[in-house]
Design a protein around this motif. Sequence first.
Motif, PDB file in Angstrom:
ATOM      1  N   PHE A  89      39.809  -0.141 -41.621  1.00  0.00           N
ATOM      2  CA  PHE A  89      40.519  -0.585 -40.412  1.00  0.00           C
ATOM      3  C   PHE A  89      39.496  -0.977 -39.340  1.00  0.00           C
ATOM      4  O   PHE A  89      39.629  -2.017 -38.683  1.00  0.00           O
ATOM      5  CB  PHE A  89      41.427   0.539 -39.906  1.00  0.00           C
ATOM      6  CG  PHE A  89      42.034   0.234 -38.573  1.00  0.00           C
ATOM      7  CD1 PHE A  89      41.559   0.843 -37.410  1.00  0.00           C
ATOM      8  CD2 PHE A  89      43.056  -0.711 -38.455  1.00  0.00           C
ATOM      9  CE1 PHE A  89      42.103   0.538 -36.169  1.00  0.00           C
ATOM     10  CE2 PHE A  89      43.596  -1.027 -37.211  1.00  0.00           C
ATOM     11  CZ  PHE A  89      43.112  -0.402 -36.063  1.00  0.00           C
ATOM     12  N   SER A  90      38.432  -0.174 -39.220  1.00  0.00           N
ATOM     13  CA  SER A  90      37.418  -0.479 -38.190  1.00  0.00           C
ATOM     14  C   SER A  90      36.818  -1.851 -38.455  1.00  0.00           C
ATOM     15  O   SER A  90      36.744  -2.693 -37.564  1.00  0.00           O
ATOM     16  CB  SER A  90      36.304   0.579 -38.254  1.00  0.00           C
ATOM     17  OG  SER A  90      36.857   1.866 -38.144  1.00  0.00           O
ATOM     18  N   ALA A  91      36.412  -2.088 -39.707  1.00  0.00           N
ATOM     19  CA  ALA A  91      35.791  -3.392 -40.020  1.00  0.00           C
ATOM     20  C   ALA A  91      36.799  -4.510 -39.751  1.00  0.00           C
ATOM     21  O   ALA A  91      36.447  -5.588 -39.262  1.00  0.00           O
ATOM     22  CB  ALA A  91      35.331  -3.404 -41.476  1.00  0.00           C
ATOM     23  N   VAL A 126      30.237  -4.033 -41.141  1.00  0.00           N
ATOM     24  CA  VAL A 126      30.988  -4.918 -42.049  1.00  0.00           C
ATOM     25  C   VAL A 126      30.350  -4.987 -43.430  1.00  0.00           C
ATOM     26  O   VAL A 126      31.005  -5.390 -44.397  1.00  0.00           O
ATOM     27  CB  VAL A 126      31.135  -6.342 -41.459  1.00  0.00           C
ATOM     28  CG1 VAL A 126      32.196  -6.372 -40.408  1.00  0.00           C
ATOM     29  CG2 VAL A 126      29.817  -6.893 -40.987  1.00  0.00           C
ATOM     30  N   TYR A 175      39.182  -9.527 -52.677  1.00  0.00           N
ATOM     31  CA  TYR A 175      40.417  -8.767 -52.940  1.00  0.00           C
ATOM     32  C   TYR A 175      41.111  -9.242 -54.205  1.00  0.00           C
ATOM     33  O   TYR A 175      41.666  -8.449 -54.965  1.00  0.00           O
ATOM     34  CB  TYR A 175      41.348  -8.813 -51.709  1.00  0.00           C
ATOM     35  CG  TYR A 175      40.924  -7.767 -50.699  1.00  0.00           C
ATOM     36  CD1 TYR A 175      40.195  -8.133 -49.571  1.00  0.00           C
ATOM     37  CD2 TYR A 175      41.157  -6.417 -50.934  1.00  0.00           C
ATOM     38  CE1 TYR A 175      39.743  -7.166 -48.688  1.00  0.00           C
ATOM     39  CE2 TYR A 175      40.710  -5.450 -50.042  1.00  0.00           C
ATOM     40  CZ  TYR A 175      40.002  -5.839 -48.927  1.00  0.00           C
ATOM     41  OH  TYR A 175      39.542  -4.876 -48.057  1.00  0.00           O
ATOM     42  N   ASN A 222      36.350 -12.713 -48.313  1.00  0.00           N
ATOM     43  CA  ASN A 222      37.249 -11.556 -48.406  1.00  0.00           C
ATOM     44  C   ASN A 222      38.393 -11.818 -49.379  1.00  0.00           C
ATOM     45  O   ASN A 222      38.768 -10.923 -50.156  1.00  0.00           O
ATOM     46  CB  ASN A 222      37.802 -11.230 -47.004  1.00  0.00           C
ATOM     47  CG  ASN A 222      36.823 -10.318 -46.258  1.00  0.00           C
ATOM     48  OD1 ASN A 222      36.673  -9.147 -46.602  1.00  0.00           O
ATOM     49  ND2 ASN A 222      36.106 -10.889 -45.306  1.00  0.00           N
ATOM     50  N   PHE A 274      30.243  -9.528 -45.928  1.00  0.00           N
ATOM     51  CA  PHE A 274      31.075  -9.040 -44.806  1.00  0.00           C
ATOM     52  C   PHE A 274      32.484  -8.810 -45.329  1.00  0.00           C
ATOM     53  O   PHE A 274      33.282  -9.730 -45.462  1.00  0.00           O
ATOM     54  CB  PHE A 274      31.088 -10.067 -43.661  1.00  0.00           C
ATOM     55  CG  PHE A 274      29.748 -10.188 -42.985  1.00  0.00           C
ATOM     56  CD1 PHE A 274      28.790  -9.190 -43.136  1.00  0.00           C
ATOM     57  CD2 PHE A 274      29.444 -11.294 -42.218  1.00  0.00           C
ATOM     58  CE1 PHE A 274      27.549  -9.291 -42.523  1.00  0.00           C
ATOM     59  CE2 PHE A 274      28.196 -11.409 -41.594  1.00  0.00           C
ATOM     60  CZ  PHE A 274      27.253 -10.397 -41.748  1.00  0.00           C
ATOM     61  N   ARG A 275      32.755  -7.538 -45.651  1.00  0.00           N
ATOM     62  CA  ARG A 275      34.042  -7.238 -46.286  1.00  0.00           C
ATOM     63  C   ARG A 275      34.932  -6.451 -45.336  1.00  0.00           C
ATOM     64  O   ARG A 275      34.471  -5.572 -44.603  1.00  0.00           O
ATOM     65  CB  ARG A 275      33.799  -6.387 -47.546  1.00  0.00           C
ATOM     66  CG  ARG A 275      33.064  -7.153 -48.652  1.00  0.00           C
ATOM     67  CD  ARG A 275      33.891  -8.298 -49.195  1.00  0.00           C
ATOM     68  NE  ARG A 275      33.148  -9.116 -50.165  1.00  0.00           N
ATOM     69  CZ  ARG A 275      32.673 -10.344 -49.889  1.00  0.00           C
ATOM     70  NH1 ARG A 275      32.837 -10.872 -48.690  1.00  0.00           N
ATOM     71  NH2 ARG A 275      32.018 -11.020 -50.804  1.00  0.00           N
ATOM     72  N   LEU A 276      36.213  -6.715 -45.465  1.00  0.00           N
ATOM     73  CA  LEU A 276      37.221  -6.038 -44.634  1.00  0.00           C
ATOM     74  C   LEU A 276      37.598  -4.743 -45.363  1.00  0.00           C
ATOM     75  O   LEU A 276      38.641  -4.651 -46.008  1.00  0.00           O
ATOM     76  CB  LEU A 276      38.430  -6.964 -44.498  1.00  0.00           C
ATOM     77  CG  LEU A 276      39.251  -6.870 -43.223  1.00  0.00           C
ATOM     78  CD1 LEU A 276      39.616  -8.258 -42.758  1.00  0.00           C
ATOM     79  CD2 LEU A 276      40.504  -6.066 -43.498  1.00  0.00           C
ATOM     80  N   LYS A 277      36.695  -3.762 -45.341  1.00  0.00           N
ATOM     81  CA  LYS A 277      36.911  -2.570 -46.184  1.00  0.00           C
ATOM     82  C   LYS A 277      37.669  -1.482 -45.463  1.00  0.00           C
ATOM     83  O   LYS A 277      38.246  -0.612 -46.086  1.00  0.00           O
ATOM     84  CB  LYS A 277      35.529  -1.993 -46.594  1.00  0.00           C
ATOM     85  CG  LYS A 277      34.835  -2.792 -47.672  1.00  0.00           C
ATOM     86  CD  LYS A 277      33.542  -2.082 -48.085  1.00  0.00           C
ATOM     87  CE  LYS A 277      32.700  -3.012 -48.962  1.00  0.00           C
ATOM     88  NZ  LYS A 277      31.262  -2.906 -48.640  1.00  0.00           N
ATOM     89  N   MET A 337      34.948  -0.826 -31.737  1.00  0.00           N
ATOM     90  CA  MET A 337      34.991  -1.862 -32.784  1.00  0.00           C
ATOM     91  C   MET A 337      35.238  -3.237 -32.159  1.00  0.00           C
ATOM     92  O   MET A 337      34.624  -4.223 -32.551  1.00  0.00           O
ATOM     93  CB  MET A 337      36.076  -1.544 -33.808  1.00  0.00           C
ATOM     94  CG  MET A 337      35.726  -0.377 -34.708  1.00  0.00           C
ATOM     95  SD  MET A 337      34.088  -0.610 -35.443  1.00  0.00           S
ATOM     96  CE  MET A 337      33.535   1.074 -35.530  1.00  0.00           C
TER      97      MET A 337
END
Lengths: 286, 212, 205, 380
Positions: free
Chosen positions: B136-138, D316, A276, A272, B131-134, C171
């Motif tokens: 808020f849910s993820a 994800v 970014y 990640n 696996f990306r933090l794209k 979630m």
Amino acid sequence: MSNKNKWLDYLLNIDRKVVYVIIFLSVALPFFLNPVVDIQPTKWVSAVYDEMEEAARTNKPIIIGFDYDPSTLAELDPMAKALLRHAFSRNIKVLGLNFIANGTSLAATTMDDVAKEFGKEYGKDYVFFPYLPQYDLVLLNFGDNFRKSYTQEFRGQPLENIPMLSNLQNYDDFHMVIDLSGTKLPTIYIMYGVTRYHFKFVTGCTAVSATEYFPYLQSGQMIGLITGMKGAAEYESLLKTKLNLPTGDGMRGMASQTWGHLVIIIFIVIGNILYYVRRRMNMEIK
Amino acid sequence: MFFKKTVPFIFTLSVGIFSFFYYFMPHAFMQDLWDKASQWAIIIGGGAMFVGVISMVRAYYKRATNKSDPNRYFAMLTIVCFIAMTVIGLITGIKPGSLFNDIFVGIMIPCEATMFSLLAFYIASAAFRSFRLKSFSAGLLLFSAIILMLAQIPTGENISPAIPWLKGWILDYPNVAAQRAILIGIAIGSVATALKIILGIDKSIYAGVGGK
Amino acid sequence: MSHDPWVWVAAFFTIAIFSYLWKENPLYRFAEHILVGISVGYLVCITWFNVLQPKLVEPIMNNGEYVLIIPGIMAALMLFRFSQKIGWISFWPLAFLIGFSGYAIPTVIETNMLTQIQATVNIPLTGGWFEIASGLLIIVGTLACLVYFYFSYPHKGVVGKTAQFGSMLLMISFGASFGFTVMARISLLIGRVLFLLRDWLGVVS
Amino acid sequence: MKNLLRLMVILVVVSFAFNSYSVNTVEVTGKDSPNDKGEAIDIKWTLDASLKTSAIKVFVFRKVQGEAEYKQIKELDITAENFNDKNELKNNIPYMYYLEFRNVTGEVVYKTNEFGPYVAFPQWINTDKIPTFIFSLIAMIVILIFIQVAKSGRKLYVRPLPGVQAIEDAVGRATEMGKPMIYCPGISVISDIATLASISILSRVSEIVAEFGSRLIVPNYDPIVYSVTDEVVKGAYLKVGRPDAYKADDVYFLTQRQFAYASGVSGLMAREKPAANFFLGWFMAESLILAEAGSMTGAIQIAGTDSISQIPFFIVACDYTLIGEELYAAATLMGEDTRLLGGLKGQDYVKLVAMILLIVLFVLKLFGVPGIDTILVGGN
């Protein structure tokens, strides 16, 4: 600017095989270190342990459903062995069931191996029933009398020749039922067994399907849960501290489990961060 | 038309209504009829297992005899292994210690167990590359996942006892609420499915017959 | 180093399947095709020894329960699924088996709905503020997640906020099963590596 | 006449069935066990402390009233305080019982007087299951109503879903960039609801594709699903009036083995470099491979499945995920499959009934109304 960009591109599109080698080493190397010693058993694993002790005290046999096949062997076989070691060391008689065709020989071999360790005799201390299809109907009829579905045990002898089964008829004659499975079978045990006959039910599941059983724990339809290889390690550590039984493959794999998890967490975090950084750099170029 | 559609419908409807009321009526009359019906169902279930066997043998036989298929010889190998395993099993029996059991331990266990262990490699490479933090849910999902992962291993317990406690709390409270709602949703879905099949509204179960 | 030939066979097949990671290759295809053949042959033998022989053949031969010939014939009819002309005959036994899902309707409703609703209502709201808050979380949370999966009313205003709260709980729950799945996958690999290092090579105790 | 006499005897005997005998220190009661097919009698007893310490086993003896000799039918641990006698017990026959308490050496510490007679008889209805029966009827009736209403063609409201917008935007973007799209309808059979929903969405997506002339590739896992998707995509081109533009080899049957399908689609993604990937239907562990291969090509990825264990990975790894029943809702919004619409609405309103039931019972419990905690599941 450009070589940092080059590095980022290389890392972000790193070849999968490099990642494969890293994860393989992170699982293989820890086997050469000394294994992890202490693990805190969770609430639901201790509940299973206590219930097994209760079965020993009331001297009633238990049922273990070996509903797993080689694909989930690594998580559920250590669990099966730990539970069998506990039962045999406390002279609890065990009846083995099986509703997964591909797992039949697996269950038979596991029961024989652990029984040999404790000198237990087939037919007197433990018995294994054959595979049957239509498990919902078999589980339902088990509540009335299991002789309605089963005419022979796994090795082909009629049930009348089995001394252990002489005064056993249905779920009421057993202290509890444990189902080890990675499939939907624990839910089937509850729907077709617990709902109608209200016996004590415990599940040993693969970690993948653990979260879906917690509503049954909260509602009391299920009284204990052992989750994956870590659950097996927890049960083994309980057996070690309380009955001084040797630990098995569950504990043996814990060191690799630790490294494997740390590697995955690091991968997610780094992946990640790089993603970014890359996006911000693209923003600047535009 | 009567034999193709109506007779199966009568079977499904009658057994469906009978088993629905068997749930509510414990009387011996229902119990004896149920015992007879379920014993028959187990035998038919045994027969149903051969459907899968035949469909596999047909598929691989077609590939084995198809000249242009590059995997022709592999398909023949499958057929030979199938016949060999069946014959060995019928001769030596299936008890532990038989050759049948040795083949199971020597070939089936390693192949199937290793096939699924490949997933560890796939999850590792996916963890790094996709696996990306794209959203808020993820983000919430990955936070809860990392707490769980840390709590699975002794490192989590060493970092702070709060992690195992938080794992226990997540599983026993928010997880129960979410999974319970999913459970209720699936339960209603399966009631609808079973109802449509029994009343013959949904006939797709009978699709795909005729050996295509 | 193990001397049991079957352990060597198992090690060969383990490596053959692992080779798939490098690239799809003939060694992998060899192992996969053998697996398919053997596992279907295994299924035939298990079905014969555990199901058909004790439940159909022996009762008819030894105890003369000739009535069982009827289910025996229906079991055979299942196999006509593959014939072009009378494929429909296989519908009859299939229809008989499907009928048992009539029992599934009430048991699913009692097991996965009424008992769950009853358990949610029975949550004891006693003890410290944290226990009460956690208990309420389950009650309100279950409702919120049900609202999230409710499609007959637009997610605006209060209903929208409840659904959003529900999706947050979903979630967290999916995160938990994600973390568990990672452990499951790694455990499968640990099982195989332990086999290679201990049972085969013996370099590890 | 004989039957009348026997009926009289039973009536007299049954009246005794419910009273209890106080037999000095051991309080014993017995009755027919309820809600069963008969052939079972519940015996309950309470011990005083002295017996609990001296004896370790309880032996239950039984005989038919009027017979001479008792028979031992069960051996129980001292902790047991009740016994459900079910072995070879006939209905409508009076039975007499007595208990024996023995210590470690097997010597009888205490023997109760004989008690009974108790008679077992079957019940036609299990009263504990009445709430289940009521709720089952409600659920079935609501579902059937909505199936009929949907079949009659009436428009039923389904709330707008952000997922539908996400799918249409992804198709638009891929069309702008002139790059192909890959659509996986899942690895389940045609009768699976997730597959039906996926096909319904495919019909809408292929209409947009046909209109704008972009390229849609549909690798299939199941031969029967392949034949259906082939017809659906061809139909879309027909509907838009451009039957010749339909490329038959873009919709094909790949393989029916789980991992071979995953690696086949990954190879396809690497070669074709699609702008958008759709994973809609039932998936298993191979979902991880598909989502990862897709994310490597930088494509927009929309997923939707009711396979709960795979949803975390899609969330994800993909840009948007339809969770569980959202897949069915999206299918009803995008396609015209009245069966899906009826099913969705019927289940929605049963869910509403469940929600209202939960709220009402909770409120009643807050006001301390008694009996709420066993109202749904009967006394047990």
